[in-house]
Design a protein around this motif. Structure first.
Motif, PDB file in Angstrom:
ATOM      1  N   MET A 131       0.800  -1.225   0.000  1.00 36.91           N
ATOM      2  CA  MET A 131       0.000   0.000   0.000  1.00 36.91           C
ATOM      3  C   MET A 131       0.835   1.278   0.000  1.00 36.91           C
ATOM      4  O   MET A 131       0.283   2.372   0.103  1.00 36.91           O
ATOM      5  CB  MET A 131      -0.905   0.018   1.243  1.00 36.91           C
ATOM      6  N   GLN A 132       2.160   1.131  -0.103  1.00 38.40           N
ATOM      7  CA  GLN A 132       3.030   2.292   0.153  1.00 38.40           C
ATOM      8  C   GLN A 132       2.747   3.506  -0.737  1.00 38.40           C
ATOM      9  O   GLN A 132       2.938   4.636  -0.309  1.00 38.40           O
ATOM     10  CB  GLN A 132       4.503   1.909   0.078  1.00 38.40           C
ATOM     11  N   ASN A 133       2.265   3.281  -1.951  1.00 33.78           N
ATOM     12  CA  ASN A 133       2.040   4.434  -2.839  1.00 33.78           C
ATOM     13  C   ASN A 133       0.620   4.964  -2.796  1.00 33.78           C
ATOM     14  O   ASN A 133       0.272   5.853  -3.570  1.00 33.78           O
ATOM     15  CB  ASN A 133       2.399   4.054  -4.284  1.00 33.78           C
ATOM     16  N   ASP A 134      -0.190   4.396  -1.932  1.00 30.21           N
ATOM     17  CA  ASP A 134      -1.589   4.811  -1.890  1.00 30.21           C
ATOM     18  C   ASP A 134      -1.808   5.790  -0.731  1.00 30.21           C
ATOM     19  O   ASP A 134      -1.859   5.390   0.431  1.00 30.21           O
ATOM     20  CB  ASP A 134      -2.491   3.578  -1.740  1.00 30.21           C
ATOM     21  N   ARG A 135      -1.953   7.059  -1.074  1.00 33.77           N
ATOM     22  CA  ARG A 135      -2.027   8.102  -0.040  1.00 33.77           C
ATOM     23  C   ARG A 135      -3.383   8.134   0.662  1.00 33.77           C
ATOM     24  O   ARG A 135      -3.568   8.839   1.638  1.00 33.77           O
ATOM     25  CB  ARG A 135      -1.704   9.469  -0.656  1.00 33.77           C
ATOM     26  N   ARG A 136      -4.339   7.366   0.167  1.00 42.14           N
ATOM     27  CA  ARG A 136      -5.661   7.338   0.819  1.00 42.14           C
ATOM     28  C   ARG A 136      -5.674   6.396   2.020  1.00 42.14           C
ATOM     29  O   ARG A 136      -6.618   6.368   2.788  1.00 42.14           O
ATOM     30  CB  ARG A 136      -6.729   6.869  -0.175  1.00 42.14           C
ATOM     31  N   CYS A 137      -4.585   5.602   2.162  1.00 40.85           N
ATOM     32  CA  CYS A 137      -4.568   4.539   3.194  1.00 40.85           C
ATOM     33  C   CYS A 137      -3.925   4.983   4.489  1.00 40.85           C
ATOM     34  O   CYS A 137      -2.899   5.666   4.486  1.00 40.85           O
ATOM     35  CB  CYS A 137      -3.696   3.385   2.738  1.00 40.85           C
ATOM     36  N   LYS A 138      -4.502   4.508   5.580  1.00 38.46           N
ATOM     37  CA  LYS A 138      -3.840   4.631   6.869  1.00 38.46           C
ATOM     38  C   LYS A 138      -3.749   3.212   7.440  1.00 38.46           C
ATOM     39  O   LYS A 138      -4.758   2.490   7.434  1.00 38.46           O
ATOM     40  CB  LYS A 138      -4.676   5.528   7.777  1.00 38.46           C
ATOM     41  N   LEU A 139      -2.548   2.839   7.886  1.00 39.03           N
ATOM     42  CA  LEU A 139      -2.356   1.470   8.373  1.00 39.03           C
ATOM     43  C   LEU A 139      -2.285   1.409   9.895  1.00 39.03           C
ATOM     44  O   LEU A 139      -1.754   2.340  10.526  1.00 39.03           O
ATOM     45  CB  LEU A 139      -1.057   0.895   7.791  1.00 39.03           C
ATOM     46  N   PHE A 140      -2.761   0.318  10.446  1.00 37.23           N
ATOM     47  CA  PHE A 140      -2.719   0.097  11.898  1.00 37.23           C
ATOM     48  C   PHE A 140      -2.219  -1.317  12.161  1.00 37.23           C
ATOM     49  O   PHE A 140      -2.398  -2.216  11.342  1.00 37.23           O
ATOM     50  CB  PHE A 140      -4.123   0.211  12.511  1.00 37.23           C
ATOM     51  N   GLN A 141      -1.619  -1.489  13.336  1.00 42.38           N
ATOM     52  CA  GLN A 141      -1.222  -2.836  13.766  1.00 42.38           C
ATOM     53  C   GLN A 141      -1.744  -3.027  15.186  1.00 42.38           C
ATOM     54  O   GLN A 141      -0.986  -2.976  16.152  1.00 42.38           O
ATOM     55  CB  GLN A 141       0.309  -2.976  13.703  1.00 42.38           C
ATOM     56  N   GLU A 142      -3.058  -3.165  15.270  1.00 45.13           N
ATOM     57  CA  GLU A 142      -3.696  -3.231  16.596  1.00 45.13           C
ATOM     58  C   GLU A 142      -4.645  -4.408  16.664  1.00 45.13           C
ATOM     59  O   GLU A 142      -4.943  -5.030  15.645  1.00 45.13           O
ATOM     60  CB  GLU A 142      -4.469  -1.930  16.836  1.00 45.13           C
ATOM     61  N   ASP A 143      -5.153  -4.636  17.876  1.00 43.06           N
ATOM     62  CA  ASP A 143      -6.187  -5.660  17.997  1.00 43.06           C
ATOM     63  C   ASP A 143      -7.438  -5.147  17.275  1.00 43.06           C
ATOM     64  O   ASP A 143      -7.925  -4.043  17.549  1.00 43.06           O
ATOM     65  CB  ASP A 143      -6.496  -5.926  19.467  1.00 43.06           C
ATOM     66  N   ALA A 144      -7.950  -5.954  16.366  1.00 39.65           N
ATOM     67  CA  ALA A 144      -9.052  -5.525  15.495  1.00 39.65           C
ATOM     68  C   ALA A 144     -10.288  -5.073  16.275  1.00 39.65           C
ATOM     69  O   ALA A 144     -10.952  -4.104  15.907  1.00 39.65           O
ATOM     70  CB  ALA A 144      -9.442  -6.686  14.582  1.00 39.65           C
ATOM     71  N   PHE A 145     -10.584  -5.798  17.338  1.00 35.99           N
ATOM     72  CA  PHE A 145     -11.835  -5.530  18.039  1.00 35.99           C
ATOM     73  C   PHE A 145     -11.758  -4.205  18.805  1.00 35.99           C
ATOM     74  O   PHE A 145     -12.726  -3.459  18.876  1.00 35.99           O
ATOM     75  CB  PHE A 145     -12.184  -6.721  18.940  1.00 35.99           C
ATOM     76  N   THR A 146     -10.585  -3.906  19.327  1.00 34.58           N
ATOM     77  CA  THR A 146     -10.380  -2.635  20.028  1.00 34.58           C
ATOM     78  C   THR A 146     -10.378  -1.495  19.015  1.00 34.58           C
ATOM     79  O   THR A 146     -10.978  -0.442  19.231  1.00 34.58           O
ATOM     80  CB  THR A 146      -9.012  -2.654  20.769  1.00 34.58           C
ATOM     81  N   LEU A 147      -9.698  -1.738  17.888  1.00 34.04           N
ATOM     82  CA  LEU A 147      -9.604  -0.693  16.863  1.00 34.04           C
ATOM     83  C   LEU A 147     -10.979  -0.336  16.294  1.00 34.04           C
ATOM     84  O   LEU A 147     -11.283   0.838  16.082  1.00 34.04           O
ATOM     85  CB  LEU A 147      -8.690  -1.151  15.722  1.00 34.04           C
ATOM     86  N   LEU A 148     -11.807  -1.339  16.096  1.00 36.48           N
ATOM     87  CA  LEU A 148     -13.131  -1.073  15.525  1.00 36.48           C
ATOM     88  C   LEU A 148     -13.896  -0.098  16.416  1.00 36.48           C
ATOM     89  O   LEU A 148     -14.440   0.896  15.945  1.00 36.48           O
ATOM     90  CB  LEU A 148     -13.918  -2.388  15.350  1.00 36.48           C
ATOM     91  N   LYS A 149     -13.905  -0.391  17.698  1.00 40.43           N
ATOM     92  CA  LYS A 149     -14.651   0.456  18.627  1.00 40.43           C
ATOM     93  C   LYS A 149     -14.134   1.895  18.582  1.00 40.43           C
ATOM     94  O   LYS A 149     -14.901   2.853  18.575  1.00 40.43           O
ATOM     95  CB  LYS A 149     -14.530  -0.123  20.043  1.00 40.43           C
ATOM     96  N   ALA A 150     -12.809   2.038  18.509  1.00 37.71           N
ATOM     97  CA  ALA A 150     -12.211   3.372  18.535  1.00 37.71           C
ATOM     98  C   ALA A 150     -12.391   4.124  17.206  1.00 37.71           C
ATOM     99  O   ALA A 150     -12.237   5.338  17.169  1.00 37.71           O
ATOM    100  CB  ALA A 150     -10.724   3.242  18.842  1.00 37.71           C
ATOM    101  N   SER A 151     -12.693   3.406  16.133  1.00 39.19           N
ATOM    102  CA  SER A 151     -12.724   4.042  14.802  1.00 39.19           C
ATOM    103  C   SER A 151     -14.100   4.528  14.374  1.00 39.19           C
ATOM    104  O   SER A 151     -14.222   5.251  13.381  1.00 39.19           O
ATOM    105  CB  SER A 151     -12.238   3.069  13.730  1.00 39.19           C
TER     106      SER A 151
END
Ligand code: SAM
Length: 277
Positions: A131-151
């Protein structure tokens, strides 16, 4: 410690149903000019070589994407799916297979956003490279279930959340329901697409009933190329779509019949599409 690697399973029969549903939902969102956000809670590595040692070991593409080689496809979504994959390949037989983040990056518009999350460090690194050339992307390396709630709510107030766990931990099933309940409270209008395996028929039905009791307006789409078992290997898989487009059910009926024929393994497969109450 996560041991599941999607590189062993990419392009299998379950990826077909999941990625066809994903394309349909993204194209539905693309119909309106208004920007939206795509959140992939379990994104994987993003891109797969079906000739790699991992993929060759299981050869799951043989009962999946490779079944589409040289076939006359009828349903427009199947045609679009194959065209999208062929953009990434120079040979008629698919060698390079896009994961859900790559499919989304090919379909989203310049004004849309992608939030991609992957916990496994190696797959996270691969995803970053893809995804390195795609400026629309933001990457995360978190627990999915916690991230969903926060997003959620997504700031665009329009969006698709793909939840595609590996279910390698038994607790994942309960976590999916809990995380969806919390997310839906904050963002009730989002479209949520959840993948599930059919391993034990009894367990699958029990889990789906639990989920349907907590969340409204769910369309269940399932495809099982193999007969049910009580827990030996994956006989099929499904997608649960919360807040489905009203056209999804009718559009998918002929698609499922075609898929069933294309992916037939000995005995006839089984498909189902139903609104849950
Ligand atoms: C089925 S794969 C994803 C495939 C991808 N969605 C696709 O369609 O190409 C599931 C991924 O979830 C990751 N994963 C498992 N548990 C996770 C968690 N709690 N949080 C984030 N990622 C997780 C695994 O490392 C794996 O790469």
């Amino acid at each position: 410690m996560l041991s599941y690697r999607h590189s062993y399973h990419a392009g299998n029969f379950a990826d077909l149903l999941k990625h066809l549903t994903l394309i349909y939902l993204l194209e539905y969102l693309n119909k309106k000019d208004k920007p939206y956000c795509y959140l992939d809670t379990h994104a994987g590595a993003g891109f797969y070589d079906l000739k790699s040692t991992h993929a060759s070991k299981t050869a799951e593409a043989e009962e999946g994407i490779w079944r589409l080689n040289d076939q006359q496809l009828k349903h427009p979504l199947l045609v679009q799916y194959r065209e999208l994959i062929s953009q990434l390949n120079t040979t008629p037989t698919t060698r390079y297979y896009p994961g859900s983040p790559k499919i989304a990056s090919l379909l989203l518009r310049s004004t849309d956003r992608l939030l991609l999350n992957e916990l496994h460090s190696k797959d996270h690194e691969s995803l970053k490279a893809v995804m390195q050339n795609d400026r629309r992307c933001k990457l995360f390396q978190e627990d999915a279930f916690t991230l969903l709630k926060a997003s959620v709510p997504l700031k665009e107030r329009r969006g698709l959340i793909l939840m595609d766990p590996s279910y390698e931990k038994k607790e994942d099933y309960a976590q999916v329901i809990k995380a969806l309940e919390a997310a839906h409270k904050r963002f009730a209008t989002g479209i949520y697409a959840i993948w599930y395996p059919v391993i034990s028929r009894q367990d699958t039905e029990r889990w789906i009933n639990q989920l349907a009791q907590k969340l409204p307006n769910i369309l269940r789409i399932e495809h099982c190329p193999l007969p049910d078992t009580s827990g030996f290997g994956m006989s099929g898989s499904g997608m649960l779509v919360i807040n489905p487009p009203y056209t999804l059910q009718d559009d998918f009926k002929p698609l499922l019949s075609e898929l069933e024929e294309l992916l037939r393994q000995g005995t006839p497969g089984k498909t189902k599409i139903q609104q849950l109450t």
